[in-house]
Design a protein around this motif. Structure first.
Motif, PDB file in Angstrom:
ATOM      1  N   ILE A 185       0.826  -1.209   0.000  1.00  0.00           N
ATOM      2  CA  ILE A 185       0.000   0.000   0.000  1.00  0.00           C
ATOM      3  C   ILE A 185       0.858   1.256   0.000  1.00  0.00           C
ATOM      4  CG2 ILE A 185      -0.253   0.177   2.508  1.00  0.00           C
ATOM      5  CD1 ILE A 185      -2.903   0.944  -0.220  1.00  0.00           C
ATOM      6  N   VAL A 186       2.010   1.213   0.664  1.00  0.00           N
ATOM      7  CA  VAL A 186       2.875   2.393   0.718  1.00  0.00           C
ATOM      8  C   VAL A 186       3.385   2.731  -0.673  1.00  0.00           C
ATOM      9  CG1 VAL A 186       5.023   3.330   1.636  1.00  0.00           C
ATOM     10  CG2 VAL A 186       3.543   1.957   3.108  1.00  0.00           C
ATOM     11  N   ALA A 187       3.831   1.715  -1.418  1.00  0.00           N
ATOM     12  CA  ALA A 187       4.327   1.960  -2.777  1.00  0.00           C
ATOM     13  C   ALA A 187       3.192   2.377  -3.707  1.00  0.00           C
ATOM     14  CB  ALA A 187       5.013   0.703  -3.299  1.00  0.00           C
ATOM     15  N   ALA A 188       2.037   1.724  -3.577  1.00  0.00           N
ATOM     16  CA  ALA A 188       0.917   2.028  -4.470  1.00  0.00           C
ATOM     17  C   ALA A 188       0.411   3.449  -4.271  1.00  0.00           C
ATOM     18  CB  ALA A 188      -0.210   1.020  -4.235  1.00  0.00           C
ATOM     19  N   GLU A 189       0.367   3.903  -3.018  1.00  0.00           N
ATOM     20  CA  GLU A 189      -0.186   5.234  -2.739  1.00  0.00           C
ATOM     21  C   GLU A 189       0.700   6.363  -3.241  1.00  0.00           C
ATOM     22  OE1 GLU A 189      -2.973   4.431   1.184  1.00  0.00           O
ATOM     23  OE2 GLU A 189      -0.897   5.048   1.459  1.00  0.00           O
ATOM     24  N   MET A 190       1.955   6.081  -3.511  1.00  0.00           N
ATOM     25  CA  MET A 190       2.802   7.121  -4.097  1.00  0.00           C
ATOM     26  C   MET A 190       2.292   7.540  -5.468  1.00  0.00           C
ATOM     27  SD  MET A 190       6.667   5.975  -3.033  1.00  0.00           S
ATOM     28  CE  MET A 190       7.156   5.920  -1.304  1.00  0.00           C
ATOM     29  N   LEU A 191       1.569   6.637  -6.120  1.00  0.00           N
ATOM     30  CA  LEU A 191       0.993   6.936  -7.433  1.00  0.00           C
ATOM     31  C   LEU A 191      -0.496   7.237  -7.363  1.00  0.00           C
ATOM     32  CD1 LEU A 191       2.757   4.112  -9.499  1.00  0.00           C
ATOM     33  CD2 LEU A 191       3.472   6.492  -9.232  1.00  0.00           C
TER      34      LEU A 191
END
Length: 241
Positions: A185-191
């Motif tokens: 979720i941390v990586a996905a939310e950057m986008l």
């Protein structure tokens, strides 16, 4: 000791010019925690607000994954035909990076919230599914034969024999799935925008490294608490103790 070493290295410039020390990071952490839930617009949210957004996405996507993975894992573990039919698809999709599904989700749903839930679902389903199927296939066949000889139906056998026996495996898979979901979720939310991942990306754009470390600390503690919950559940259902 770690905080002291961190501060010394930052002060001496070993980690790079203007690298924040532990003192500055802790000062920022105290500031953010003093009012964690403010909301001044989509690009100015408190760290607690961002954390709740991420937790909401994770819990919805993860919950849907568990609802699908556990029954499917039971079927695969019980039926050799189902396992032979579904296992190739599982092995094919399992290694795919969760972020590879991000553009697919955006194209299908046209909504960042639903896309976040979808990415969490697709990334956290596999550990629970595989652990459940493995646990069922590892049950002593004598238990199942005794249940059938006593006239128990298939559903009753699953409820009274299979599920209690496989519960430690299910919880182990759920624990791994939660860790995976929290990472993704941390990586996905950057986008996607909003959430703790977007907070990190926004602070990077603002060249605010102390706030990035603040987010890392918050993410770490949240992940630790989630893992502790599943650790307690595993001990609760570990029938070998």
């Amino acid at each position: 000791m770690a905080l002291l070493i961190w501060q010394i290295l930052a002060t001496q410039g070993v980690l790079g010019k203007n690298f924040p020390g532990s003192v500055k990071t802790l000062e920022e952490l105290v500031w953010w925690l003093s009012d964690p839930f403010f909301n001044n617009g989509p690009n100015d949210l408190g760290i607690g607000t961002n954390l709740l957004i991420s937790l909401r996405r994770v819990l919805i996507g993860y919950g849907l994954a568990v609802v699908v993975a556990v029954p499917l894992g039971l079927v695969m573990g019980i039926s050799r035909i189902a396992d032979a039919s579904l296992n190739p698809f599982v092995q094919l999709l399992k290694p795919v990076s969760p972020l590879a599904w991000l553009p697919i989700g955006l194209f299908i749903f046209r909504d960042s919230e639903l896309t976040g839930v979808f990415v969490i679902f697709i990334s956290s389903i596999w550990p629970t599914l595989i652990n459940t199927a493995f646990g069922v296939s590892s049950i002593n066949p004598d238990f199942l034969r005794v249940s059938r000889s006593l006239g128990a139906s298939q559903l009753r056998t699953i409820h009274k024999v299979v599920l209690p026996a496989v519960m430690p495996n299910i919880l182990a898979g759920m624990r791994i799935s939660m860790g995976t979901a929290w990472l993704v979720i941390v990586a996905a939310e950057m986008l996607l925008g909003s959430g703790i991942g977007y907070f990190i990306w926004n602070e990077w754009n603002n060249l605010s490294l102390p706030n990035i470390f603040v987010a890392i600390i918050v993410i770490g503690f949240a992940g630790l608490l989630l893992d502790q919950v599943f650790g307690w559940l595993q001990k609760r259902f570990d029938y070998q103790l």
